[in-house]
Design a protein around this motif. Sequence first.
Motif, PDB file in Angstrom:
ATOM      1  N   VAL A 142       0.865  -1.178   0.000  1.00 29.07           N
ATOM      2  CA  VAL A 142       0.000   0.000   0.000  1.00 29.07           C
ATOM      3  C   VAL A 142       0.905   1.232   0.000  1.00 29.07           C
ATOM      4  CG1 VAL A 142      -1.802   1.280   1.192  1.00 29.07           C
ATOM      5  CG2 VAL A 142      -1.795  -1.232   1.249  1.00 29.07           C
ATOM      6  N   ALA A 143       1.044   1.836  -1.164  1.00 29.78           N
ATOM      7  CA  ALA A 143       1.886   3.031  -1.288  1.00 29.78           C
ATOM      8  C   ALA A 143       1.092   4.268  -0.872  1.00 29.78           C
ATOM      9  CB  ALA A 143       2.365   3.178  -2.719  1.00 29.78           C
ATOM     10  N   GLY A 144       1.788   5.247  -0.316  1.00 29.94           N
ATOM     11  CA  GLY A 144       1.164   6.518   0.031  1.00 29.94           C
ATOM     12  C   GLY A 144       0.292   6.481   1.264  1.00 29.94           C
ATOM     13  N   ALA A 145       0.371   5.418   2.062  1.00 33.44           N
ATOM     14  CA  ALA A 145      -0.397   5.366   3.308  1.00 33.44           C
ATOM     15  C   ALA A 145       0.192   6.340   4.310  1.00 33.44           C
ATOM     16  CB  ALA A 145      -0.388   3.955   3.878  1.00 33.44           C
ATOM     17  N   ARG A 146      -0.659   7.057   5.022  1.00 30.25           N
ATOM     18  CA  ARG A 146      -0.202   7.969   6.065  1.00 30.25           C
ATOM     19  C   ARG A 146      -0.133   7.196   7.377  1.00 30.25           C
ATOM     20  NH1 ARG A 146      -4.179  10.106   3.446  1.00 30.25           N
ATOM     21  NH2 ARG A 146      -5.627  10.207   5.222  1.00 30.25           N
ATOM     22  N   VAL A 147       1.015   7.319   8.051  1.00 27.87           N
ATOM     23  CA  VAL A 147       1.270   6.533   9.251  1.00 27.87           C
ATOM     24  C   VAL A 147       1.576   7.474  10.412  1.00 27.87           C
ATOM     25  CG1 VAL A 147       2.615   4.672  10.282  1.00 27.87           C
ATOM     26  CG2 VAL A 147       2.286   4.744   7.785  1.00 27.87           C
ATOM     27  N   ASP A 148       0.663   7.561  11.348  1.00 28.89           N
ATOM     28  CA  ASP A 148       0.933   8.241  12.613  1.00 28.89           C
ATOM     29  C   ASP A 148       1.614   7.253  13.532  1.00 28.89           C
ATOM     30  OD1 ASP A 148       0.060  11.011  13.356  1.00 28.89           O
ATOM     31  OD2 ASP A 148      -1.763  10.355  12.319  1.00 28.89           O
ATOM     32  N   THR A 149       2.680   7.668  14.189  1.00 31.20           N
ATOM     33  CA  THR A 149       3.303   6.814  15.191  1.00 31.20           C
ATOM     34  C   THR A 149       3.693   7.662  16.377  1.00 31.20           C
ATOM     35  OG1 THR A 149       5.045   5.158  15.600  1.00 31.20           O
ATOM     36  CG2 THR A 149       5.620   7.030  14.176  1.00 31.20           C
ATOM     37  N   TRP A 150       3.598   7.100  17.569  1.00 24.89           N
ATOM     38  CA  TRP A 150       3.990   7.812  18.791  1.00 24.89           C
ATOM     39  C   TRP A 150       4.255   6.787  19.896  1.00 24.89           C
ATOM     40  CZ3 TRP A 150      -0.847   7.251  16.916  1.00 24.89           C
ATOM     41  CH2 TRP A 150      -1.888   6.895  17.775  1.00 24.89           C
ATOM     42  N   HIS A 151       5.068   7.189  20.872  1.00 24.10           N
ATOM     43  CA  HIS A 151       5.422   6.272  21.959  1.00 24.10           C
ATOM     44  C   HIS A 151       6.051   7.065  23.105  1.00 24.10           C
ATOM     45  CE1 HIS A 151       9.757   6.459  21.027  1.00 24.10           C
ATOM     46  NE2 HIS A 151       9.395   6.434  19.755  1.00 24.10           N
ATOM     47  N   SER A 152       6.308   6.364  24.203  1.00 24.08           N
ATOM     48  CA  SER A 152       6.920   6.995  25.376  1.00 24.08           C
ATOM     49  C   SER A 152       8.435   6.999  25.247  1.00 24.08           C
ATOM     50  CB  SER A 152       6.516   6.236  26.643  1.00 24.08           C
ATOM     51  OG  SER A 152       7.256   5.024  26.748  1.00 24.08           O
ATOM     52  N   ASP A 153       9.074   7.665  26.218  1.00 22.70           N
ATOM     53  CA  ASP A 153      10.534   7.618  26.273  1.00 22.70           C
ATOM     54  C   ASP A 153      10.979   6.411  27.103  1.00 22.70           C
ATOM     55  OD1 ASP A 153      10.155   8.272  28.946  1.00 22.70           O
ATOM     56  OD2 ASP A 153      11.230  10.180  28.848  1.00 22.70           O
ATOM     57  N   GLY A 154      12.276   6.319  27.369  1.00 27.51           N
ATOM     58  CA  GLY A 154      12.822   5.171  28.087  1.00 27.51           C
ATOM     59  C   GLY A 154      12.459   5.114  29.548  1.00 27.51           C
ATOM     60  N   GLU A 155      11.780   6.149  30.053  1.00 26.29           N
ATOM     61  CA  GLU A 155      11.307   6.144  31.438  1.00 26.29           C
ATOM     62  C   GLU A 155       9.788   6.040  31.510  1.00 26.29           C
ATOM     63  OE1 GLU A 155      12.923   9.628  33.274  1.00 26.29           O
ATOM     64  OE2 GLU A 155      14.962   8.821  33.324  1.00 26.29           O
ATOM     65  N   LYS A 165      10.423  20.040  30.433  1.00 26.38           N
ATOM     66  CA  LYS A 165      11.685  19.432  29.999  1.00 26.38           C
ATOM     67  C   LYS A 165      11.917  19.618  28.511  1.00 26.38           C
ATOM     68  CE  LYS A 165      14.098  14.968  29.900  1.00 26.38           C
ATOM     69  NZ  LYS A 165      14.019  13.530  30.289  1.00 26.38           N
ATOM     70  N   LEU A 166      10.833  19.518  27.721  1.00 29.55           N
ATOM     71  CA  LEU A 166      10.946  19.622  26.263  1.00 29.55           C
ATOM     72  C   LEU A 166      10.632  21.029  25.756  1.00 29.55           C
ATOM     73  CD1 LEU A 166       9.303  16.254  25.178  1.00 29.55           C
ATOM     74  CD2 LEU A 166      11.729  16.816  25.214  1.00 29.55           C
ATOM     75  N   HIS A 167      10.376  21.970  26.690  1.00 29.82           N
ATOM     76  CA  HIS A 167      10.057  23.358  26.318  1.00 29.82           C
ATOM     77  C   HIS A 167       8.888  23.419  25.340  1.00 29.82           C
ATOM     78  CE1 HIS A 167      13.765  24.476  28.357  1.00 29.82           C
ATOM     79  NE2 HIS A 167      14.417  23.592  27.609  1.00 29.82           N
ATOM     80  N   GLY A 168       7.902  22.550  25.587  1.00 26.48           N
ATOM     81  CA  GLY A 168       6.696  22.555  24.769  1.00 26.48           C
ATOM     82  C   GLY A 168       6.826  21.859  23.431  1.00 26.48           C
ATOM     83  N   ARG A 169       8.000  21.313  23.110  1.00 27.00           N
ATOM     84  CA  ARG A 169       8.186  20.633  21.829  1.00 27.00           C
ATOM     85  C   ARG A 169       7.556  19.240  21.866  1.00 27.00           C
ATOM     86  NH1 ARG A 169      12.671  18.792  21.083  1.00 27.00           N
ATOM     87  NH2 ARG A 169      13.680  19.202  23.097  1.00 27.00           N
ATOM     88  N   LEU A 170       7.118  18.764  20.695  1.00 28.08           N
ATOM     89  CA  LEU A 170       6.669  17.393  20.558  1.00 28.08           C
ATOM     90  C   LEU A 170       7.857  16.507  20.223  1.00 28.08           C
ATOM     91  CD1 LEU A 170       3.355  17.870  18.543  1.00 28.08           C
ATOM     92  CD2 LEU A 170       3.635  17.516  21.006  1.00 28.08           C
ATOM     93  N   ALA A 171       7.813  15.269  20.701  1.00 27.81           N
ATOM     94  CA  ALA A 171       8.922  14.343  20.480  1.00 27.81           C
ATOM     95  C   ALA A 171       8.379  12.919  20.457  1.00 27.81           C
ATOM     96  CB  ALA A 171       9.981  14.490  21.571  1.00 27.81           C
ATOM     97  N   MET A 172       9.110  12.047  19.816  1.00 31.11           N
ATOM     98  CA  MET A 172       8.779  10.617  19.754  1.00 31.11           C
ATOM     99  C   MET A 172       7.422  10.385  19.100  1.00 31.11           C
ATOM    100  SD  MET A 172      10.098   9.788  23.619  1.00 31.11           S
ATOM    101  CE  MET A 172       9.066  11.147  24.229  1.00 31.11           C
ATOM    102  N   ARG A 173       7.096  11.247  18.154  1.00 31.99           N
ATOM    103  CA  ARG A 173       5.864  11.083  17.375  1.00 31.99           C
ATOM    104  C   ARG A 173       6.059  11.758  16.036  1.00 31.99           C
ATOM    105  NH1 ARG A 173       1.303  12.096  20.147  1.00 31.99           N
ATOM    106  NH2 ARG A 173       2.266  12.345  22.196  1.00 31.99           N
ATOM    107  N   ALA A 174       5.387  11.231  15.010  1.00 27.50           N
ATOM    108  CA  ALA A 174       5.515  11.809  13.672  1.00 27.50           C
ATOM    109  C   ALA A 174       4.445  11.233  12.761  1.00 27.50           C
ATOM    110  CB  ALA A 174       6.901  11.525  13.086  1.00 27.50           C
ATOM    111  N   LEU A 175       4.256  11.907  11.640  1.00 26.91           N
ATOM    112  CA  LEU A 175       3.408  11.414  10.554  1.00 26.91           C
ATOM    113  C   LEU A 175       4.319  11.092   9.382  1.00 26.91           C
ATOM    114  CD1 LEU A 175       0.614  10.917   9.257  1.00 26.91           C
ATOM    115  CD2 LEU A 175       0.660  13.311   8.529  1.00 26.91           C
ATOM    116  N   LEU A 176       4.366   9.824   8.977  1.00 22.81           N
ATOM    117  CA  LEU A 176       5.181   9.378   7.863  1.00 22.81           C
ATOM    118  C   LEU A 176       4.287   8.891   6.731  1.00 22.81           C
ATOM    119  CD1 LEU A 176       6.668   8.025  10.724  1.00 22.81           C
ATOM    120  CD2 LEU A 176       8.535   8.195   9.077  1.00 22.81           C
ATOM    121  N   THR A 177       4.885   8.629   5.577  1.00 23.09           N
ATOM    122  CA  THR A 177       4.148   8.145   4.406  1.00 23.09           C
ATOM    123  C   THR A 177       4.896   6.960   3.812  1.00 23.09           C
ATOM    124  OG1 THR A 177       3.370  10.391   3.926  1.00 23.09           O
ATOM    125  CG2 THR A 177       3.203   8.768   2.155  1.00 23.09           C
ATOM    126  N   THR A 178       4.168   5.900   3.487  1.00 21.60           N
ATOM    127  CA  THR A 178       4.816   4.723   2.922  1.00 21.60           C
ATOM    128  C   THR A 178       5.300   4.987   1.498  1.00 21.60           C
ATOM    129  OG1 THR A 178       2.693   3.848   2.139  1.00 21.60           O
ATOM    130  CG2 THR A 178       3.436   3.143   4.312  1.00 21.60           C
TER     131      THR A 178
END
Length: 292
Positions: A142-155, A165-178
């Motif tokens: 399936v080409a062009g699929a949009r993939v949201d992924t997110w997860h916790s940190d090592g703690e 800690k992150l000064h309001g930034r998002l981390a360990m999450r993204a939207l990718l495309t196949t």
Amino acid sequence: MTNDLTETSITEAVQRTFDGADDERVRELFVRLVQHLHDFAREVRLTGDEWFTAMEFLKRVGDISTPARQEFALLSDILGLSVLVDLINRERGTSTTESTLLGPFYVAGRPTAQNGSDISGGVAGVPLFFHGTVLDADGIPVAGARVDTWHSDGEGFYDVQMPEKLHGRLAMRALLTTDDQGRFWYRSVAPRYYPVPTDGPCGEILRAANRSPMRPEHLHFWFHAEGFEPLITMLFRSDDPYLERDAVFGLRHSLVVDFVHHEAGGTAPDGTRMAEPFQTVEWTFALARKEN
């Protein structure tokens, strides 16, 4: 002159007020909701004090909720409603990937990333390299699929739980495309098992029931592709100590995967010679086509 309402007649009186609803499904939902709410109150002989406690509890659930803290979603999760809705609506008898609950930490405004990107946001931790492939039920990419992924940190913390800690930034999450072969891949940090938030009203329920708040280590995914049903799912670490004790009932054994450990000095999937230990995960997801 109509008779005064009684303990039993009040239910039908309330249900009749939805007779004028334009949407038949709205009418059905509220008529059945009223029936079950009233039956529950009669069955347990709900007291006035208990009613006030419940109203105050729901108010506090709303008060603590924010775009980053979805306490109502967490309440649905710990009471098993989120998973029940998924089970009711799941496709049966197909070769597609099983779904599970969304969880309270999804963020719609996540950054877009290119395949191969480091989506950790600079969070320290054991490097994790993930490689996924998205196919249809017949094994066609399936080409062009949009993939949201997110997860916790090592703690065990998500970005929205540590804004200072992150000064309001998002981390360990993204939207990718196949890509044309249905592949997507990224680098991040390995997550960890964690307790669901217990500092709010939902924590009171868990403590009152002497229930564990722990969730096993996992990665979240949400797939969207034209012509296919959306898929919300997770992958769970196979050797996690809380694998069979998920506080929100989200575990699916078909979604258990090995997080493969590699010693320092090895070569990562992107060709990087790693000076520290790292982990890799590979998985193939199958999406169900929409019915015409």
